[in-house]
Write an enzyme that holds these catalytic residues in place. Structure first.
Site, PDB file in Angstrom:
ATOM      1  CG  HIS A 133      -4.826   0.228   4.019  1.00 46.63           C
ATOM      2  ND1 HIS A 133      -3.968  -0.215   3.041  1.00 46.63           N
ATOM      3  CD2 HIS A 133      -5.954   0.649   3.370  1.00 46.63           C
ATOM      4  CE1 HIS A 133      -4.556  -0.092   1.864  1.00 46.63           C
ATOM      5  NE2 HIS A 133      -5.754   0.435   2.028  1.00 46.63           N
ATOM      6  CB  CYS A 181      -0.982  -0.008   1.170  1.00 50.49           C
ATOM      7  SG  CYS A 181      -0.233  -0.158   2.804  1.00 50.49           S
ATOM      8  CB  SER A 229      -6.276  -2.929   0.020  1.00 48.51           C
ATOM      9  OG  SER A 229      -6.745  -3.743   1.084  1.00 48.51           O
TER      10      SER A 229
END
Length: 355
Positions: free
Chosen positions: A194, A159, A211
């Site tokens: 994330h 990410c 993702s």
């Protein structure tokens, strides 16, 4: 060796005094904060560590072997998957995605869709070893050089790499505002992190990224407010049984690929445990207003470039990255406004969702 979050054999036999426990908790929090300051927050994925290839490309032999050993530990099929792949005589040739190119008349939303398709075609890196080392303290020009290398090598990415790549591929879209959005969630006793690249075009918010979960990366620029975008991510996490704990929002990134400024990753830090729902929404809109004011009034410092600062160069592989310009005091925690003069479905047994 004790497992992450465990106390080990010695701790099992005694209960530490409350003062000692509080000191230990405070020390752990400081360690985590320091780790995040150095840009190493993504080196643990839901309690499972992953490695970073720090030796450049092509990957050296020790890193290569370490990657396969780690795959054997984290993959549901264990070492069998590594043996099957490494023992195959005729692996299929993987096509190299083409970097999207656009006509001047191509609408921005269509460009964003094409860029997201390209990021998705690179595929998510499931090996447990990040192929490109990204130091958040590097100047933007160095990170753009790294993004160019990503397009050349066309390897799977995680990410944070997708965010850098998204900035690189949207640099010529001067009407598009880009800013980093980081999430910290909790699931089954572990914390997960994330990051995506937030975008704002024509007053509508969206996101680019990658993702394991489709709903946790691309968002078309259709959200009227920043809070609507973040709440959409929160709902997506909820569908994965993750609880959103913290959101970190950066300021807009310069469109100058030669800028020696650092990306401001954490202008606002919002701790959901300390905010009511309405306060959370207000803080998100305050951050959006701060970005609009900075762009509209030109309050941000001019972007220095390599042409204007001949003595500042992009750090090459192997050189130490420059120190972060922002200290912890520069960041705005929940409910505090940054000073105006500041610089700029899950398997519950074992192989958990890491998003």
């Amino acid at each position: 060796m004790p497992m992450p979050g465990g106390g080990g054999p010695a701790a099992a036999g005694r209960r530490p005094p409350s003062g000692e426990a509080a000191a230990a908790a405070a020390a752990a929090a400081r360690d985590e904060e320091q780790q995040e300051e150095e840009g190493e927050e993504d080196l643990r994925d839901g309690g499972v560590p992953f490695f970073v290839n720090r030796g450049g490309l092509p990957v050296d032999e020790p890193t290569w072997e370490r990657m396969w050993r780690h795959v054997g530990r984290i993959h549901p099929e264990g070492e069998r998957v590594a043996q099957r792949i490494r023992g195959a005589a005729d692996l299929p040739k993987i096509p190299i995605p083409s970097v999207p190119a656009f006509q001047p008349s191509t609408p921005i939303p269509e460009r964003l869709e094409a860029i997201q398709r390209y990021i998705r075609e690179l595929q998510y890196n499931h090996t447990g070893t990040q192929f490109f080392e990204i130091k958040k303290s590097r100047p933007l020009t160095g990170l753009m050089d790294l993004a160019k290398e990503m397009t050349k090598e066309a390897l799977p990415i995680k990410c944070l790499e997708a965010v850098i790549l998204g900035i690189y591929l949207t640099n010529n879209m001067t009407t598009l505002d880009r800013f980093p959005i980081s999430f910290k969630t909790h699931f089954s006793g572990n914390y997960f992190r994330h990051i995506v690249l937030g975008v704002n075009f024509g007053g509508r918010y969206g996101a680019l990224g990658i993702s394991r979960r489709e709903e946790l990366m691309y968002k078309a620029p259709v959200f009227r407010t920043l809070s609507e975008l973040i709440f959409d991510f929160e709902e997506a996490y909820r569908r994965c049984w993750h609880t959103l704990k913290k959101v970190k929002l950066g300021h807009c990134v310069s469109h100058d690929p030669h800028s020696v400024e650092q990306i401001e990753w954490k202008h606002s830090i919002l701790d959901l445990d300390k905010l009511t729902r309405e306060d959370f929404r207000k803080e998100l809109e305050r951050h959006a207003r701060d970005m609009r004011l900075k762009i509209g009034k030109g309050t941000g410092p001019p972007s220095p470039t390599k042409d204007r600062k001949k003595d500042v160069s992009s750090p090459q592989r192997g050189q130490a990255s420059p120190h972060r310009r922002n200290s912890r005091g520069d960041r705005r925690p929940s409910g505090e406004k940054k000073a105006a003069d500041s610089k700029a479905m899950p398997d519950l047994n074992g192989y958990q969702i890491r998003v």
